[in-house]
Design a protein around this motif. Structure first.
Motif, PDB file in Angstrom:
ATOM      1  N   VAL A  79      73.975 -12.489   8.290  1.00 12.56           N
ATOM      2  CA  VAL A  79      73.662 -11.030   7.321  1.00 12.56           C
ATOM      3  C   VAL A  79      72.984 -11.753   6.108  1.00 12.56           C
ATOM      4  O   VAL A  79      73.494 -12.826   5.669  1.00 12.56           O
ATOM      5  N   ARG A  80      71.989 -11.162   5.854  1.00 18.13           N
ATOM      6  CA  ARG A  80      71.182 -11.798   4.526  1.00 18.13           C
ATOM      7  C   ARG A  80      71.952 -11.200   3.139  1.00 18.13           C
ATOM      8  O   ARG A  80      72.151 -10.375   2.869  1.00 18.13           O
ATOM      9  N   ASP A 135      72.266 -12.921  -0.808  1.00 23.88           N
ATOM     10  CA  ASP A 135      71.584 -13.592  -2.046  1.00 23.88           C
ATOM     11  C   ASP A 135      72.597 -14.172  -2.902  1.00 23.88           C
ATOM     12  O   ASP A 135      72.282 -14.961  -3.629  1.00 23.88           O
ATOM     13  N   CYS A 136      73.428 -12.997  -3.302  1.00 23.85           N
ATOM     14  CA  CYS A 136      74.511 -13.413  -4.375  1.00 23.85           C
ATOM     15  C   CYS A 136      75.765 -12.818  -4.322  1.00 23.85           C
ATOM     16  O   CYS A 136      76.150 -12.393  -3.217  1.00 23.85           O
ATOM     17  N   ASP A 137      76.960 -13.049  -5.271  1.00 19.16           N
ATOM     18  CA  ASP A 137      78.207 -12.665  -4.902  1.00 19.16           C
ATOM     19  C   ASP A 137      78.448 -11.149  -4.541  1.00 19.16           C
ATOM     20  O   ASP A 137      79.055 -11.008  -4.009  1.00 19.16           O
ATOM     21  N   GLY A 138      77.393 -10.523  -5.288  1.00 16.68           N
ATOM     22  CA  GLY A 138      77.494  -8.989  -5.087  1.00 16.68           C
ATOM     23  C   GLY A 138      77.347  -8.682  -3.910  1.00 16.68           C
ATOM     24  O   GLY A 138      77.978  -7.903  -3.096  1.00 16.68           O
ATOM     25  N   CYS A 139      76.145  -9.411  -3.148  1.00 16.24           N
ATOM     26  CA  CYS A 139      75.880  -8.977  -1.708  1.00 16.24           C
ATOM     27  C   CYS A 139      77.086  -9.272  -1.130  1.00 16.24           C
ATOM     28  O   CYS A 139      77.380  -8.608   0.062  1.00 16.24           O
ATOM     29  N   GLU A 140      77.395 -10.697  -1.086  1.00 14.86           N
ATOM     30  CA  GLU A 140      78.667 -11.076  -0.471  1.00 14.86           C
ATOM     31  C   GLU A 140      80.043 -10.080  -0.408  1.00 14.86           C
ATOM     32  O   GLU A 140      80.706  -9.890   0.717  1.00 14.86           O
ATOM     33  N   LEU A 141      80.174  -9.659  -1.689  1.00 12.25           N
ATOM     34  CA  LEU A 141      81.261  -8.979  -1.719  1.00 12.25           C
ATOM     35  C   LEU A 141      81.162  -7.353  -1.165  1.00 12.25           C
ATOM     36  O   LEU A 141      81.768  -6.892  -0.616  1.00 12.25           O
ATOM     37  N   ARG A 152      78.144 -18.109   2.840  1.00 11.37           N
ATOM     38  CA  ARG A 152      76.845 -17.532   2.520  1.00 11.37           C
ATOM     39  C   ARG A 152      75.753 -18.404   2.565  1.00 11.37           C
ATOM     40  O   ARG A 152      74.293 -18.346   2.811  1.00 11.37           O
ATOM     41  N   LYS A 153      75.817 -19.629   2.541  1.00 10.58           N
ATOM     42  CA  LYS A 153      74.859 -20.754   2.669  1.00 10.58           C
ATOM     43  C   LYS A 153      74.182 -20.578   4.011  1.00 10.58           C
ATOM     44  O   LYS A 153      73.134 -20.739   4.292  1.00 10.58           O
ATOM     45  N   GLN A 154      74.996 -20.424   5.282  1.00  8.19           N
ATOM     46  CA  GLN A 154      74.549 -20.126   6.614  1.00  8.19           C
ATOM     47  C   GLN A 154      74.357 -18.917   6.768  1.00  8.19           C
ATOM     48  O   GLN A 154      73.616 -18.463   7.939  1.00  8.19           O
TER      49      GLN A 154
END
Length: 108
Positions: A34-35, A37-43, A62-64
Protein backbone atom coordinates in the motif's frame (compact mmCIF):
# COMPACT_ATOMS: atom_id res chain seq x y z
CA UNK A 1 -3.19 -17.75 17.80
CA UNK A 2 -3.69 -15.90 21.08
CA UNK A 3 -5.95 -16.95 23.92
CA UNK A 4 -8.60 -14.41 22.88
CA UNK A 5 -8.68 -15.71 19.30
CA UNK A 6 -8.86 -19.31 20.49
CA UNK A 7 -11.70 -18.56 22.88
CA UNK A 8 -13.60 -16.67 20.19
CA UNK A 9 -13.12 -19.53 17.73
CA UNK A 10 -14.35 -22.13 20.27
CA UNK A 11 -17.28 -19.91 21.19
CA UNK A 12 -18.29 -19.58 17.54
CA UNK A 13 -18.04 -23.35 17.07
CA UNK A 14 -20.21 -23.99 20.11
CA UNK A 15 -22.86 -21.41 19.17
CA UNK A 16 -23.22 -22.45 15.53
CA UNK A 17 -25.94 -25.02 14.89
CA UNK A 18 -25.20 -28.14 12.90
CA UNK A 19 -28.29 -27.66 10.72
CA UNK A 20 -27.20 -24.32 9.24
CA UNK A 21 -23.63 -24.88 8.18
CA UNK A 22 -22.21 -21.57 7.07
CA UNK A 23 -18.88 -21.29 5.30
CA UNK A 24 -16.41 -20.33 8.03
CA UNK A 25 -13.67 -17.84 7.30
CA UNK A 26 -10.28 -19.29 8.12
CA UNK A 27 -7.71 -17.54 10.27
CA UNK A 28 -5.17 -16.20 7.84
CA UNK A 29 -2.62 -13.51 7.10
CA UNK A 30 -3.04 -11.14 4.17
CA UNK A 31 -0.07 -9.07 3.02
CA UNK A 32 -0.61 -5.98 0.90
CA UNK A 33 1.59 -3.38 -0.74
CA UNK A 34 0.00 0.00 0.00
CA UNK A 35 1.42 3.37 -1.03
CA UNK A 36 1.80 5.44 2.16
CA UNK A 37 3.81 8.67 2.36
CA UNK A 38 3.18 10.00 5.86
CA UNK A 39 1.83 9.23 9.34
CA UNK A 40 -1.63 10.38 8.23
CA UNK A 41 -1.69 7.89 5.35
CA UNK A 42 -0.54 5.10 7.64
CA UNK A 43 -3.19 5.92 10.25
CA UNK A 44 -5.94 6.12 7.62
CA UNK A 45 -5.05 2.66 6.25
CA UNK A 46 -4.67 1.14 9.72
CA UNK A 47 -8.03 2.48 10.93
CA UNK A 48 -9.85 1.32 7.80
CA UNK A 49 -8.44 -2.20 7.93
CA UNK A 50 -8.93 -2.50 11.69
CA UNK A 51 -12.63 -1.79 11.22
CA UNK A 52 -13.14 -4.93 9.10
CA UNK A 53 -15.03 -7.72 10.83
CA UNK A 54 -12.73 -10.56 11.89
CA UNK A 55 -9.49 -8.55 11.86
CA UNK A 56 -7.24 -9.37 14.83
CA UNK A 57 -4.20 -7.24 13.96
CA UNK A 58 -2.90 -4.75 11.41
CA UNK A 59 0.85 -4.22 11.16
CA UNK A 60 2.36 -1.59 8.89
CA UNK A 61 5.93 -1.24 7.65
CA UNK A 62 5.85 2.10 5.87
CA UNK A 63 9.45 1.83 4.69
CA UNK A 64 8.55 -1.34 2.73
CA UNK A 65 5.02 -0.05 1.96
CA UNK A 66 3.82 -3.37 3.42
CA UNK A 67 0.64 -3.98 5.42
CA UNK A 68 0.04 -7.29 7.20
CA UNK A 69 -3.51 -8.08 8.32
CA UNK A 70 -4.35 -11.19 10.36
CA UNK A 71 -7.69 -12.59 11.42
CA UNK A 72 -10.76 -14.40 10.18
CA UNK A 73 -10.78 -12.47 6.93
CA UNK A 74 -11.03 -12.79 3.17
CA UNK A 75 -8.17 -11.52 1.03
CA UNK A 76 -10.49 -9.84 -1.48
CA UNK A 77 -12.32 -7.88 1.23
CA UNK A 78 -9.07 -6.71 2.83
CA UNK A 79 -7.78 -5.50 -0.54
CA UNK A 80 -11.08 -3.75 -1.32
CA UNK A 81 -11.06 -2.00 2.06
CA UNK A 82 -7.45 -0.85 1.59
CA UNK A 83 -8.32 0.57 -1.83
CA UNK A 84 -11.34 2.37 -0.35
CA UNK A 85 -8.92 4.68 1.49
CA UNK A 86 -7.88 6.13 -1.86
CA UNK A 87 -4.42 4.58 -1.63
CA UNK A 88 -2.91 2.36 -4.31
CA UNK A 89 -3.04 -1.18 -2.94
CA UNK A 90 -2.23 -4.63 -4.28
CA UNK A 91 -1.54 -8.11 -3.00
CA UNK A 92 1.98 -8.73 -1.69
CA UNK A 93 4.48 -9.94 -2.90
CA UNK A 94 4.67 -7.06 -5.26
CA UNK A 95 6.39 -8.06 -8.50
CA UNK A 96 6.57 -5.28 -11.10
CA UNK A 97 5.34 -6.34 -14.54
CA UNK A 98 8.47 -4.93 -16.18
CA UNK A 99 10.91 -6.55 -13.72
CA UNK A 100 13.12 -7.76 -16.57
CA UNK A 101 13.00 -11.45 -15.67
CA UNK A 102 10.89 -13.78 -17.74
CA UNK A 103 10.16 -17.44 -17.28
CA UNK A 104 9.62 -17.87 -21.02
CA UNK A 105 13.13 -16.74 -22.00
CA UNK A 106 14.72 -19.56 -20.02
CA UNK A 107 12.67 -22.12 -21.93
CA UNK A 108 13.70 -20.87 -25.37
Amino acid sequence: MGVGGTLEYISELMSSGHKHKKKKKQFQTVNLKVRMDCDGCELKVKNALSSLTGVKSVEINRKQQKVTVTGYIEQSKVLKKAKSTGKKAEIWPYVPYNSGSSLCSSVL
